[in-house]
Scaffold this active site. Structure first.
Site, PDB file in Angstrom:
ATOM      1  N   SER A 116      62.356  62.973  46.358  1.00  0.00           N
ATOM      2  CA  SER A 116      61.433  62.886  47.477  1.00  0.00           C
ATOM      3  C   SER A 116      62.171  63.158  48.790  1.00  0.00           C
ATOM      4  O   SER A 116      62.828  64.185  48.917  1.00  0.00           O
ATOM      5  CB  SER A 116      60.728  61.524  47.461  1.00  0.00           C
ATOM      6  OG  SER A 116      59.601  61.531  48.312  1.00  0.00           O
ATOM      7  N   ASP A 235      50.419  65.785  43.065  1.00  0.00           N
ATOM      8  CA  ASP A 235      51.031  65.005  44.141  1.00  0.00           C
ATOM      9  C   ASP A 235      50.034  64.761  45.273  1.00  0.00           C
ATOM     10  O   ASP A 235      49.525  65.688  45.884  1.00  0.00           O
ATOM     11  CB  ASP A 235      52.255  65.760  44.684  1.00  0.00           C
ATOM     12  CG  ASP A 235      53.211  64.847  45.442  1.00  0.00           C
ATOM     13  OD1 ASP A 235      52.737  63.844  46.014  1.00  0.00           O
ATOM     14  OD2 ASP A 235      54.416  65.136  45.454  1.00  0.00           O
ATOM     15  N   HIS A 307      53.252  62.200  42.170  1.00  0.00           N
ATOM     16  CA  HIS A 307      54.536  62.199  42.873  1.00  0.00           C
ATOM     17  C   HIS A 307      55.577  61.332  42.171  1.00  0.00           C
ATOM     18  O   HIS A 307      55.355  60.149  41.919  1.00  0.00           O
ATOM     19  CB  HIS A 307      54.328  61.693  44.307  1.00  0.00           C
ATOM     20  CG  HIS A 307      55.556  61.765  45.159  1.00  0.00           C
ATOM     21  ND1 HIS A 307      56.120  62.953  45.559  1.00  0.00           N
ATOM     22  CD2 HIS A 307      56.338  60.782  45.684  1.00  0.00           C
ATOM     23  CE1 HIS A 307      57.190  62.715  46.303  1.00  0.00           C
ATOM     24  NE2 HIS A 307      57.346  61.402  46.396  1.00  0.00           N
TER      25      HIS A 307
END
Length: 345
Positions: A116, A235, A307
């Site tokens: 991330s 996501d 995600h």
């Protein structure tokens, strides 16, 4: 007695013969020397959380003997997690650059994985510092073109909710740009002028600010052996999800409009994604991304799911291919003195 004496003399002669020759001791076969790995965790995590420790253990099972360093901003786990929300990203990068420069096993270079926001931070490390240098960089669900909405928080995550509320209240204020991590990569397509003027991290790292572009950034990024960009198909945390592939929403003045279905004459914005290869950042090669891509060194991958939902089928093939290469004697990391410094663990 004669037979026994002859046998004894024969054995004594054999022992003397053996001892007179060179001694060969049996030694275990050493593990292969592999390129080391650096990992930078994502938002809401810490460098030594159970999940991070498990992931590193799985990589060590895959690549026997690999040395792994997990980036930290504070050795205290709670403070390290907090630093993912609150802090000055440029100061954090400087701290990490010093940290990596002082790890002996990394001095000849390393592969890197960013989870991330850790992905764009590692890319920034490559562009600004890259000493020791990165060989292959894999980013999972990272926000390379920023986010146009702040990451959603879990209902019980008060720290996240506090940071999100503060950022939304004034994302481009001087205080936010020095203290709120997510504000420092917030890229609002409807406020691009404010973003370019006030953003302190992403705009400079992407070389988006006219008359302030740094050629070193392009030289460093294009020196990578491979840049692997992983997007998560479902996501909803990264907005837009295409940011993981250097995509972004089109600027407001180029956004098309269509009639809304819910009312007469209501105009509704149709948000258009500008893909990586149509970004000015790419076409004008501000950060060396086009150069890297034209050499076939940019890899775009999709992992199914939300995600950072990492299935084995998602991460294992990439880590097997781009991490932990076995180094032969000619590739062993050397200090300036010529002494070998890599000790894979």
């Amino acid at each position: 007695m004669i037979t026994l004496s002859l046998l004894g003399l024969s054995l004594l002669s054999l022992v003397c013969h053996v001892l007179s020759g060179p001694v060969r001791l049996s030694t275990p076969v050493p593990e292969p020397s592999r390129r080391p790995l650096v990992i930078w965790h994502g938002l809401g995590d810490s460098y030594a959380s159970p999940g991070m420790l498990e992931f590193m253990a799985l990589i060590k099972d895959m690549h026997q003997g690999i040395f792994i360093h997990s980036v930290y901003l504070n050795e205290n786990l709670e403070e390290d997690e907090r630093a993912g929300f609150f802090g000055n990203v440029n100061e954090q990068l400087e701290f990490v650059a010093g940290q990596l420069a002082n790890v002996t096993e990394l001095q000849g270079g390393f592969d890197a994985i960013g989870f991330s926001q850790g992905g764009q931070f590692l890319r920034a490390y490559v562009e600004i510092y890259n000493s020791p240098p990165v060989h292959n960089l894999i980013t999972f669900g990272s926000q390379h073109m920023g986010v146009s909405d702040l990451p959603l928080c879990r209902p019980w995550d008060l720290l996240c909710q506090l940071a999100r509320r503060a950022a939304r209240g004034g994302v481009y204020t001087d205080w936010a740009q020095k203290n709120l991590v997510q504000a420092q990569y917030y890229r609002d397509p409807e406020q691009l002028e404010a973003y370019l003027e006030h953003n302190t991290f992403l705009a400079p790292v992407n070389n988006e600010v006219p008359d302030s572009r740094n050629a070193t950034y392009a030289a460093h990024l294009s020196s990578l052996n491979a840049l692997v960009l992983v997007l998560f198909s479902a996501d909803k945390t990264v907005v837009p999800k295409e940011s993981s592939w250097f995509g972004s929403y089109a600027p407001a003045n180029t956004t098309s409009r269509r009639l809304g279905e819910g009312g007469e004459g209501e105009a509704e914005k149709e948000k258009t994604i500008v893909p990586m290869r149509l970004q000015p950042l790419y076409t004008e090669d501000w950060i060396g991304l086009r150069t890297l891509d034209e050499r076939g060194r940019v890899v775009l991958e999709t992992c199914e799911g939300e995600h950072m939902h990492l299935s084995d089928g998602c991460w294992k093939p990439l880590v097997k291919r781009f991490v932990g290469e076995v180094l032969d004697e000619g590739e062993m990391y050397q200090e300036a003195s010529g002494q070998e410094v890599l000790r894979a663990q």
